[in-house]
Write an enzyme that holds these catalytic residues in place. Structure first.
Site, mmCIF file in Angstrom:
data_model
loop_
_atom_site.group_PDB
_atom_site.id
_atom_site.type_symbol
_atom_site.label_atom_id
_atom_site.label_comp_id
_atom_site.label_asym_id
_atom_site.label_seq_id
_atom_site.Cartn_x
_atom_site.Cartn_y
_atom_site.Cartn_z
ATOM 1 N N THR A 109 -2.373 -2.336 -5.387
ATOM 2 C CA THR A 109 -2.683 -1.314 -4.960
ATOM 3 C C THR A 109 -1.605 0.125 -5.145
ATOM 4 O OG1 THR A 109 -2.289 -0.893 -2.794
ATOM 5 C CG2 THR A 109 -4.371 -1.994 -3.371
ATOM 6 N N ASP B 167 -8.366 -4.013 -1.824
ATOM 7 C CA ASP B 167 -7.499 -5.540 -0.783
ATOM 8 C C ASP B 167 -8.727 -5.515 0.474
ATOM 9 O OD1 ASP B 167 -5.583 -7.299 -0.466
ATOM 10 O OD2 ASP B 167 -3.874 -6.131 -0.068
ATOM 11 N N ARG C 270 2.634 -8.812 -7.377
ATOM 12 C CA ARG C 270 3.252 -8.195 -7.882
ATOM 13 C C ARG C 270 1.819 -7.287 -7.532
ATOM 14 N NH1 ARG C 270 5.521 -9.516 -12.374
ATOM 15 N NH2 ARG C 270 5.472 -11.481 -13.997
ATOM 16 N N LYS D 52 -3.160 1.132 3.308
ATOM 17 C CA LYS D 52 -4.427 0.560 3.902
ATOM 18 C C LYS D 52 -4.397 0.852 5.062
ATOM 19 C CE LYS D 52 -2.566 -2.507 0.775
ATOM 20 N NZ LYS D 52 -2.309 -3.819 -0.186
ATOM 21 N N GLY E 276 0.828 -1.132 -0.314
ATOM 22 C CA GLY E 276 -0.397 -0.335 0.127
ATOM 23 C C GLY E 276 0.981 0.868 -0.072
HETATM 24 O O1 LIG Z 1 1.319 -2.483 -2.286
HETATM 25 P P1 LIG Z 1 0.651 -3.351 -3.183
HETATM 26 O O2 LIG Z 1 0.882 -3.236 -4.536
HETATM 27 O O3 LIG Z 1 -0.812 -3.157 -2.059
HETATM 28 O O4 LIG Z 1 0.668 -4.352 -2.218
HETATM 29 C C1 LIG Z 1 1.413 -5.750 -2.757
HETATM 30 C C2 LIG Z 1 2.516 -5.903 -2.567
HETATM 31 O O5 LIG Z 1 2.523 -5.744 -0.875
HETATM 32 C C3 LIG Z 1 3.289 -6.874 -0.427
HETATM 33 O O6 LIG Z 1 5.121 -6.989 -0.803
HETATM 34 P P2 LIG Z 1 6.050 -7.862 -0.236
HETATM 35 O O7 LIG Z 1 6.111 -9.214 -1.445
HETATM 36 O O8 LIG Z 1 5.976 -8.452 0.878
HETATM 37 O O9 LIG Z 1 7.624 -6.959 0.057
HETATM 38 C C4 LIG Z 1 3.757 -7.651 -1.782
HETATM 39 O O10 LIG Z 1 4.130 -9.344 -1.771
HETATM 40 C C5 LIG Z 1 3.377 -6.858 -2.789
HETATM 41 O O11 LIG Z 1 4.952 -6.683 -3.263
HETATM 42 N N1 LIG Z 2 -0.339 -11.845 -1.826
HETATM 43 C C1 LIG Z 2 -0.869 -10.577 -1.277
HETATM 44 N N2 LIG Z 2 -2.409 -10.821 -1.715
HETATM 45 C C2 LIG Z 2 -3.175 -9.770 -1.209
HETATM 46 N N3 LIG Z 2 -3.023 -8.935 -0.357
HETATM 47 C C3 LIG Z 2 -1.605 -8.642 -0.218
HETATM 48 N N4 LIG Z 2 -1.299 -7.472 0.496
HETATM 49 C C4 LIG Z 2 0.027 -8.015 0.090
HETATM 50 N N5 LIG Z 2 0.215 -8.680 -0.292
HETATM 51 C C5 LIG Z 2 -1.108 -9.053 -0.691
#
Ligand SMILES: O=P(O)(O)OC[C@H]1O[C@H](OP(=O)(O)O)[C@H](O)[C@@H]1O
Ligand SMILES: Nc1ncnc2[nH]cnc12
Length: 503
Positions: A198, A256, A195, A288, A168
């Site tokens: 948000t 999310d 990937r 978030k 987020g």
């Molecule tokens: O920020 P947004 O796109 O909402 O959330 C998705 C991101 O958050 C998590 O981060 P990490 O892999 O733990 O570094 C997910 O794997 C993805 O990279």
């Molecule tokens: N794998 C995931 N699925 C849903 N929400 C997420 N937020 C960060 N990583 C996520």
């Protein structure tokens, strides 16, 4: 109807079944109807597309469907209409705000994985969760159903550590530092990431800039057993496969829902065999979770869910009030993360957060005494051991370990916004920053995003550069400029914010 398979050289992003116009009429099939294709013991579901390009006696399948079953050209199959799946009733139940039973959740998940539910129904499910939420019983049932409909990884090294951010916050390349630090300390950390959901760049989008991220379970097992770590895209694996299907709807809507986020993250961790999991909860305006109280409640939910799954979970509430580091977008973030690993230094927010999280993991994994984890993490980063581990990860994942940050291409269409007035930076709007980077083409265009030159609290003079947008095309650059002009991504004020008159 019986028909011979014709494989169409196309991807439609959907599971499409092409049927000849006359035959569709005879079989009373209409565009977008759900049909099942029976091939031996296997049944595959898809949506009807009517086309005169398909001859009578044939059924066309787009290449997407080959991911579900390896049809061969000319294979004889039976195509039958399929009614609305039972799970649609349960989705409607959640829309009404009612609690779902375990078996109802299991049916929804199975129908998602079997592709009996189409994108429109899955989006309705995701939206119903955003509006009405799930309680812990429902979340646990959803998590287990998501994990059990896929494969499980069994790594021959213990303990298995893991870290995941709920995301987020723009520029969150933190875990690209955390994973090699933890692995360099001798712990095992098979990291899967999604990937972007948000944001403008998920960790998998960033790692993909310098290494492959799509691997089979056997390949991951080999890599992790050899070097103790990986950084892969969870969606490429058959681990909790419903997860990446629901993420598609989440991404389209840029939402999310909390219950689904818990299940999605923890189902992958469960399937990876993770035993000690640290959840990063960025907290602040425009992310978030906006308040520390809400972050604590979410951390408690992760911990409770972990208990039900037999995992030890801790939560870290981190500062998410402004972007992490100075870059947003896959290639720009890859440059910044790689540079921090190579030099052991970088923007305070990135280094502080990465060493803080890695420190907690080092303590959880028993390699650092209580209270000493962060210091140890910093030493590992500054000594170059984390960079060395990163090189091993890049090499094992098919990238070039010698790559230098400046060799990573970034979008060459640029535009710099400058300070309209002198003053102090009193706020950076996370949502606007993400919106600009997405308008510029991130995460799909890897070189798109933005470089930020200022952070909250800093002083600027009129005309100082605030941020540069990078895009791979002029059209995208223009879109991003328009978006940036419509929002106020960076707020500049004098130190006296308001004058209240004495009346
Ligand atoms: O920020 P947004 O796109 O909402 O959330 C998705 C991101 O958050 C998590 O981060 P990490 O892999 O733990 O570094 C997910 O794997 C993805 O990279
Ligand atoms: N794998 C995931 N699925 C849903 N929400 C997420 N937020 C960060 N990583 C996520």
């Amino acid at each position: 109807m019986k028909a011979k398979v014709r494989i169409l050289d196309m991807y439609s992003g959907r599971y499409s079944v092409f049927i000849n116009e006359k035959e569709a009429k005879k079989a009373k099939l209409h565009p977008d109807d759900l049909v099942k294709i029976e091939a031996g013991k296997k049944t595959v579901y898809g949506s009807v597309v009517i086309s005169s390009l398909i001859k009578e006696g044939e059924v066309g399948v787009s290449k997407d469907i080959l991911q579900l079953h390896s049809f061969s050209e000319g294979e004889l199959v039976t195509v039958l209409p399929s009614g609305a799946p039972e799970s649609v009733r349960y989705i409607k139940k959640k829309m009404r705000g009612e609690k779902l039973r375990k078996v109802e959740i299991e049916t929804i998940v199975k129908d998602i994985v079997d592709r009996k539910l189409r994108d429109i129904e899955i989006s309705s499910f995701v939206t119903s969760l955003e509006i009405n939420g799930l309680d812990m019983d429902e979340i646990a049932a959803l998590t287990i159903a998501m994990a059990e409909t896929g494969d499980m990884l069994d790594i021959d090294r213990k303990p298995i550590m893991d870290v995941h951010s709920i995301g987020g916050v723009p520029g969150n390349k933190t875990n690209i530092l955390v994973v090699p630090i933890v692995a360099a300390a001798g712990l095992t950390i098979p990291k899967t990431s999604s990937r972007a959901i948000t944001s403008a760049a998920g960790t998998a989008d960033v790692v993909e800039v310098f290494a492959e991220v799509s691997f089979s379970l056997d390949e991951i097992k080999r890599i992790v057993e050899k070097i103790g770590a990986c950084m892969v895209w969870g969606g490429a694996l058959n681990l909790a496969p419903a997860d990446d299907i629901t993420i598609k709807s989440e991404r389209a809507l840029s939402i999310d829902p909390t219950g689904l986020m818990l299940a999605s993250i923890m189902s992958k961790k469960y399937a990876m065999g993770s035993q000690y999991v640290l959840i990063d909860i960025p907290t602040g305006k425009g992310v978030k979770v906006e308040t520390v109280d809400a972050a604590r409640a979410l951390a408690r939910d992760f911990i409770e869910l972990g208990k039900r799954l037999g995992q030890y979970v801790e939560g870290a509430i981190t500062y998410g009030g402004q972007p992490i580091g100075h870059t947003v977008g896959p290639a720009l973030e890859a440059r910044e993360a790689l540079s921090a690993l190579m030099t052991g230094t970088g923007p305070g927010s990135l280094i502080e957060k990465a060493t803080g999280l890695a420190g907690v993991l080092l303590e959880m994994g028993g390699v650092a005494p209580a209270g000493m984890g962060k210091k140890m993490a910093r030493e590992i980063l500054e000594s170059g051991k984390a960079y060395q581990k990163m090189r091993e990860i890049i090499e094992e994942q098919g990238g070039n370990p010698d790559i230098k940050p400046e060799e990573i291409p970034v979008g060459d269409k640029t535009y710099t916004f400058t300070a309209p007035t002198s003053g102090y930076i009193t706020g950076i709007d996370n949502r606007a920053i993400t919106g600009i980077a997405r308008a510029a083409g991130a995460p799909e265009d890897k070189g798109a995003g933005l470089e930020l030159y200022v952070k909250v609290g800093e002083k600027v003079k009129e005309g100082d550069p605030l941020f540069t947008i990078h895009a791979e095309s002029e059209a995208r650059l223009d879109q991003a400029i328009v978006f940036a002009r419509r929002t106020e991504p960076i707020r500049i004020e004098g130190m006296v914010l308001q004058r209240i008159g004495n009346i």
